[in-house]
Design a protein around this motif. Structure first.
Motif, PDB file in Angstrom:
ATOM      1  N   PHE A 101       0.860  -1.191   0.000  1.00 53.78           N
ATOM      2  CA  PHE A 101       0.000   0.000   0.000  1.00 53.78           C
ATOM      3  C   PHE A 101       0.894   1.237   0.000  1.00 53.78           C
ATOM      4  O   PHE A 101       1.524   1.551   1.005  1.00 53.78           O
ATOM      5  N   PRO A 131       2.387  -1.311   4.346  1.00 57.78           N
ATOM      6  CA  PRO A 131       2.209   0.109   4.014  1.00 57.78           C
ATOM      7  C   PRO A 131       3.562   0.744   3.707  1.00 57.78           C
ATOM      8  O   PRO A 131       4.508   0.580   4.472  1.00 57.78           O
ATOM      9  N   ILE A 139      -8.430  -0.621   3.514  1.00 59.23           N
ATOM     10  CA  ILE A 139      -7.446  -1.625   3.095  1.00 59.23           C
ATOM     11  C   ILE A 139      -7.022  -2.585   4.225  1.00 59.23           C
ATOM     12  O   ILE A 139      -6.960  -3.803   3.990  1.00 59.23           O
ATOM     13  N   MET A 177      -2.263   0.295  -4.610  1.00 60.69           N
ATOM     14  CA  MET A 177      -2.201  -0.986  -3.942  1.00 60.69           C
ATOM     15  C   MET A 177      -1.651  -1.985  -4.954  1.00 60.69           C
ATOM     16  O   MET A 177      -2.174  -2.109  -6.057  1.00 60.69           O
ATOM     17  N   TRP A 227      -6.981   4.020   3.419  1.00 64.32           N
ATOM     18  CA  TRP A 227      -6.446   3.441   4.660  1.00 64.32           C
ATOM     19  C   TRP A 227      -7.559   2.985   5.602  1.00 64.32           C
ATOM     20  O   TRP A 227      -7.371   2.129   6.461  1.00 64.32           O
ATOM     21  N   PRO A 251      -3.446   6.885  -3.477  1.00 63.31           N
ATOM     22  CA  PRO A 251      -2.900   5.618  -3.027  1.00 63.31           C
ATOM     23  C   PRO A 251      -2.788   4.611  -4.164  1.00 63.31           C
ATOM     24  O   PRO A 251      -3.587   4.644  -5.100  1.00 63.31           O
TER      25      PRO A 251
END
Lengths: 229, 229
Positions: free
Chosen positions: A11, A40, A27, B177, A24, B175
């Motif tokens: 992430f 992360p 996830i 992933m 956040w 973000p």
């Protein structure tokens, strides 16, 4: 695509991004639900921008690939055809102008459907007048007449007016869906459009700032670009 | 927000956009389902770009407002707090560097949670060392020690390495992933990440092009920018 379950979810985030904050919230639970490790990784968003500096989004190969795969996933889920276009980018003026000519709503919808399919399914070159004529004829419309109308000054002016109207509506990209004063941008906004249509928009109107005072969640301070020493 | 049901849905599009094509597969049915009129409006995407020419996305007030309202909707649906940040954009270096220091996974997750909340809920200024120390102390960590570590050359190098690693992973924004070789970008990609984790990624791997040959669905030909006469 089969995914190796032993892999971790990486992430990447920067506190600068409210979308990263929102992600956040979801996830960690998602990783737990699927029993995978979460890694992360803080990164400097300004550093990413700098790495791709000077290039528009579509010119970044990594983003182009992501976008196409994202589109393929959506097409597969919707079960609609999607093929790599044979000609892209292309000049869309003729196809846009013909779509604004004076036809019935039903004819316009058929024309739009046919032109979208020509580009995104059949790989046809809709910058060419002969191709557009054929597409319209096949849709039961008078291709020659409509293409001629699309080349008039009136049709040119109309497309300009439509684009100006979009800007006045706050539109900055396509697709945009506007209901009343609410602007929804992009395919990913459709669920929020649907809530709005259902009278279930979760937005608190009292908390909405003006365009001028709205936070700019993807803005980056120039000093952090310089100061990555 | 109460929406006036007599309004039409205005759908702005350009054939150049595969996302517009995908939206067109869904919007007419949506409009029908809610008994509202659909008004498709062809616009020149290049004309929109030109209108906002030279400005980054976050510098366009209309887009900043859209993004914030979009974030407010997501926060309301998730039932998580989200407030306009008191300081934004801000220099995120200290908060990112401290998040990369040598702590346990659990401590890192608590630190990330606390720093995100400081920015996006409590309006705190996480560029300031005293503020970051306090936030970490309140999280049960040793704020002074961690902030000192975050100011070391090692911590600076680590953030650079993380950002380089992100770029090597194909990351172009946050973000992001990543699971295995699959990159998911943005909050809106979470449903596709979830399908991937569940072993139900709808993507046909045989149809995936390389980054170099991928279509660039948001690319615009320069000539159509010039030729809007």
């Amino acid at each position: 695509m089969v995914w190796d379950r032993d892999h971790r979810v990486r992430f990447y985030f920067d506190y600068i991004s409210s979308n990263a904050y929102m992600a956040w919230q979801v996830i960690p639970g998602l990783a737990e639900r699927y029993g995978v490790a979460l890694e992360p990784i803080p990164v400097l968003f300004a550093g990413l921008l700098k790495a791709y500096g000077g290039l528009g989004p579509a010119e970044v190969p990594a983003k182009a690939l992501w976008m196409w795969k994202n589109n393929m996933r959506k097409a597969a889920i919707l079960d609609v055809p999607l093929n790599p276009p044979a000609f892209h980018p292309f000049n869309p003026l003729l196809s846009l102008r013909v779509s604004g000519t004076d036809v019935s709503d039903d004819e316009r919808n058929r024309m739009i459907e046919a032109l979208f399919r020509a580009v995104w399914v059949d790989g046809r070159h809709v910058s060419e007048t002969e191709v557009v004529k054929e597409i319209l004829d096949d849709t039961g419309l008078d291709g020659s007449r409509l293409v001629e109308e699309a080349q008039s000054q009136e049709a040119k002016d109309r497309l300009k007016e439509q684009t100006d109207r979009a800007i006045a509506d706050g539109v900055f990209g396509v697709p945009s869906m506007v209901v009343g004063d609410e602007l929804f941008w992009g395919y990913d906004d459709i669920p929020y459009l649907e809530r709005c249509l259902a009278g279930k928009d979760p937005l608190d109107p009292a908390a909405v700032p003006s365009a001028e005072t709205a936070p700019r969640p993807s803005a980056v301070r120039k000093e952090s670009r310089r100061d990555n020493s």
